[in-house]
Design a protein around this motif. Structure first.
Motif, PDB file in Angstrom:
ATOM      1  N   ASN A  63     -43.652  12.424  -4.605  1.00 30.45           N
ATOM      2  CA  ASN A  63     -42.641  11.424  -4.282  1.00 30.45           C
ATOM      3  C   ASN A  63     -41.421  12.165  -3.751  1.00 30.45           C
ATOM      4  OD1 ASN A  63     -44.279   9.446  -5.398  1.00 30.45           O
ATOM      5  ND2 ASN A  63     -43.127   9.319  -7.317  1.00 30.45           N
ATOM      6  N   TYR A  64     -40.783  11.625  -2.685  1.00 32.10           N
ATOM      7  CA  TYR A  64     -39.516  12.235  -2.274  1.00 32.10           C
ATOM      8  C   TYR A  64     -38.380  11.232  -2.446  1.00 32.10           C
ATOM      9  CZ  TYR A  64     -35.874  15.055  -0.767  1.00 32.10           C
ATOM     10  OH  TYR A  64     -34.724  15.767  -0.823  1.00 32.10           O
ATOM     11  N   VAL A  65     -37.431  11.608  -3.315  1.00 36.56           N
ATOM     12  CA  VAL A  65     -36.235  10.812  -3.604  1.00 36.56           C
ATOM     13  C   VAL A  65     -35.083  11.782  -3.815  1.00 36.56           C
ATOM     14  CG1 VAL A  65     -35.142   9.186  -5.197  1.00 36.56           C
ATOM     15  CG2 VAL A  65     -37.596   9.019  -4.762  1.00 36.56           C
ATOM     16  N   ASP A  66     -33.905  11.438  -3.293  1.00 33.36           N
ATOM     17  CA  ASP A  66     -32.694  12.192  -3.615  1.00 33.36           C
ATOM     18  C   ASP A  66     -32.056  11.576  -4.856  1.00 33.36           C
ATOM     19  OD1 ASP A  66     -32.718  14.100  -1.532  1.00 33.36           O
ATOM     20  OD2 ASP A  66     -31.971  12.605  -0.112  1.00 33.36           O
ATOM     21  N   LYS A  67     -31.877  12.387  -5.870  1.00 33.26           N
ATOM     22  CA  LYS A  67     -31.336  11.923  -7.144  1.00 33.26           C
ATOM     23  C   LYS A  67     -29.865  12.289  -7.305  1.00 33.26           C
ATOM     24  CE  LYS A  67     -35.190  10.166  -8.761  1.00 33.26           C
ATOM     25  NZ  LYS A  67     -35.318   8.754  -9.151  1.00 33.26           N
ATOM     26  N   PRO A  68     -29.091  11.582  -8.120  1.00 33.16           N
ATOM     27  CA  PRO A  68     -29.499  10.448  -8.952  1.00 33.16           C
ATOM     28  C   PRO A  68     -29.518   9.143  -8.159  1.00 33.16           C
ATOM     29  CG  PRO A  68     -27.188  10.925  -9.334  1.00 33.16           C
ATOM     30  CD  PRO A  68     -27.692  11.990  -8.391  1.00 33.16           C
ATOM     31  N   ASP A  69     -30.343   8.195  -8.611  1.00 33.26           N
ATOM     32  CA  ASP A  69     -30.399   6.890  -7.973  1.00 33.26           C
ATOM     33  C   ASP A  69     -29.086   6.138  -8.153  1.00 33.26           C
ATOM     34  OD1 ASP A  69     -33.153   7.118  -7.225  1.00 33.26           O
ATOM     35  OD2 ASP A  69     -33.691   6.718  -9.313  1.00 33.26           O
ATOM     36  N   LEU A  70     -28.795   5.264  -7.182  1.00 32.94           N
ATOM     37  CA  LEU A  70     -27.622   4.402  -7.254  1.00 32.94           C
ATOM     38  C   LEU A  70     -28.060   2.954  -7.391  1.00 32.94           C
ATOM     39  CD1 LEU A  70     -25.554   5.848  -4.255  1.00 32.94           C
ATOM     40  CD2 LEU A  70     -25.334   6.453  -6.676  1.00 32.94           C
ATOM     41  N   ASN A  71     -27.297   2.161  -8.184  1.00 36.79           N
ATOM     42  CA  ASN A  71     -27.538   0.723  -8.117  1.00 36.79           C
ATOM     43  C   ASN A  71     -26.692   0.150  -6.985  1.00 36.79           C
ATOM     44  OD1 ASN A  71     -24.915   0.048  -9.118  1.00 36.79           O
ATOM     45  ND2 ASN A  71     -25.647   0.060 -11.234  1.00 36.79           N
ATOM     46  N   MET A  72     -26.884  -1.125  -6.685  1.00 39.74           N
ATOM     47  CA  MET A  72     -26.233  -1.701  -5.518  1.00 39.74           C
ATOM     48  C   MET A  72     -24.710  -1.685  -5.650  1.00 39.74           C
ATOM     49  SD  MET A  72     -28.704  -2.129  -3.553  1.00 39.74           S
ATOM     50  CE  MET A  72     -27.682  -2.803  -2.257  1.00 39.74           C
ATOM     51  N   ASN A  73     -24.202  -1.917  -6.844  1.00 37.01           N
ATOM     52  CA  ASN A  73     -22.755  -1.866  -7.034  1.00 37.01           C
ATOM     53  C   ASN A  73     -22.213  -0.454  -6.802  1.00 37.01           C
ATOM     54  OD1 ASN A  73     -22.465  -4.634  -7.757  1.00 37.01           O
ATOM     55  ND2 ASN A  73     -23.173  -4.176  -9.830  1.00 37.01           N
TER      56      ASN A  73
END
Length: 331
Positions: free
Chosen positions: A222-232
């Motif tokens: 899986n490729y994801v840049d962390k940390p994830d953001l919520n919409m707010n």
């Protein structure tokens, strides 16, 4: 002498940045049905649906990076997803076999997991909800079958990126950033749903990292840049980057879905495609969060943080004076 590699489908958004990132270290040929805006001298016209054009272009190559795909939400007819993503993969592998090429890097998608899953890693059961995700999973199965026929000598790397954004891209993230930055943005739902994202400068750096470290075996990331953001939090990032206050308007989820369905009806009546649809509202409100521990423990170090990638994109798109108007359309 530089190692010769073939990028298939590299005239687009990700491929252009990949060529830019890797050109100093590799002898690159780009095979695409369209000429590259920035690297026409490296481009040979070819289509993964046409085996004959592939056969003539694969000579003396060591590794193939397969980027070509039908990926938009609104592809018609839907059989194109399977003609390009599945049969196209078979055609690429057949050409590789004819030229004794044993290494391939394939860009799949986290769409194979489906919606609203709880932070799936690479071992999570698949549950694609649309034709794009289904066709990408079928393509992966074709690749694993190919690898399984000669695992001692073959190298298969599958990269499942989350949604990719960056400069010059015209996709869902750009549309969202544009709406937020304009101040005419209405949040559908509470805005607490998290969105895994990937900056294009990082995903191409990872593909280059895998090109430089080819070895026999099978790996999926899986490729994801962390940390994830919520919409707010994403809205707050836009505010900080552009130094402006974004008005906060929230619409209930049912209201947003009704609006999306209205645009679907309008699209059918007029034959036009709109930025808003029921599928896109559903995707917007879904939690799309994925585990990327494996990629970030592989020895790869992303050159940009997620915040830096967002800031670079926002500054380029909405602040800087542009030298040209070349853009790339994707999801």
């Amino acid at each position: 002498m530089k190692e010769k590699v073939i990028f298939i489908g590299a005239s687009g958004f990700v491929g252009t940045r990949l060529i830019e990132t890797a050109i100093a270290d590799f002898d690159i040929k780009n095979v695409d049905k369209q000429t590259s805006h920035f690297y026409p001298e490296l481009t040979a016209i070819g289509d993964v649906r046409d085996p004959d054009t592939l056969d003539s272009l694969f000579e003396s190559c060591s590794t193939v990076v397969l980027l070509a795909a039908e990926h938009r939400d609104d592809v018609s007819p839907t059989s194109l997803y399977y003609d390009v993503n599945v049969q196209g993969t078979r055609n690429v592998l057949a050409a590789m076999d004819k030229h004794n090429i044993n290494n391939i890097i394939f860009t799949s998608s986290v769409a194979v997991y489906g919606l609203n899953k709880t932070n799936p890693d690479e071992t999570h059961p698949v549950d694609p909800f649309n034709h794009y995700g289904k066709s990408k999973w079928q393509a992966e199965e074709v690749l694993r079958e190919w690898y399984g026929r000669s695992p001692e000598t073959r190298s298969l790397t599958i990269v499942r990126p989350t949604v990719i954004f960056g400069e010059r891209n015209r996709g869902n993230v750009y549309n969202l950033l544009k709406q937020i930055s304009s101040g005419r943005f209405a949040m559908v739902g509470a805005g607490n749903n998290y969105k895994s994202m990937a900056y294009v400068g990082n995903i191409v750096a990872f593909i280059k990292f895998k090109l430089q470290n080819v070895m026999p075996g099978y790996q999926v990331y899986n490729y994801v840049d962390k940390p994830d953001l919520n919409m707010n939090q994403l809205v707050a990032e836009v505010e900080q980057s552009l130094n402006k206050k974004i008005p906060s308007v929230h619409l209930p989820y049912p209201v947003g879905m009704i609006g999306g369905m209205c645009f679907d009806v309008l699209s059918k009546l007029t034959g036009k495609k709109y930025a808003v649809s029921a599928v896109r509202v559903k995707k917007f409100c879904a939690t799309t969060q994925f585990d990327a521990t494996k990629v970030h423990q592989s020895g790869f170090v992303a050159p940009y943080s997620l915040s830096e990638g967002l800031d670079r994109t926002l500054q380029y798109e909405f602040v800087a004076v542009k030298k040209d108007d070349i853009t790339f359309v994707s999801e």
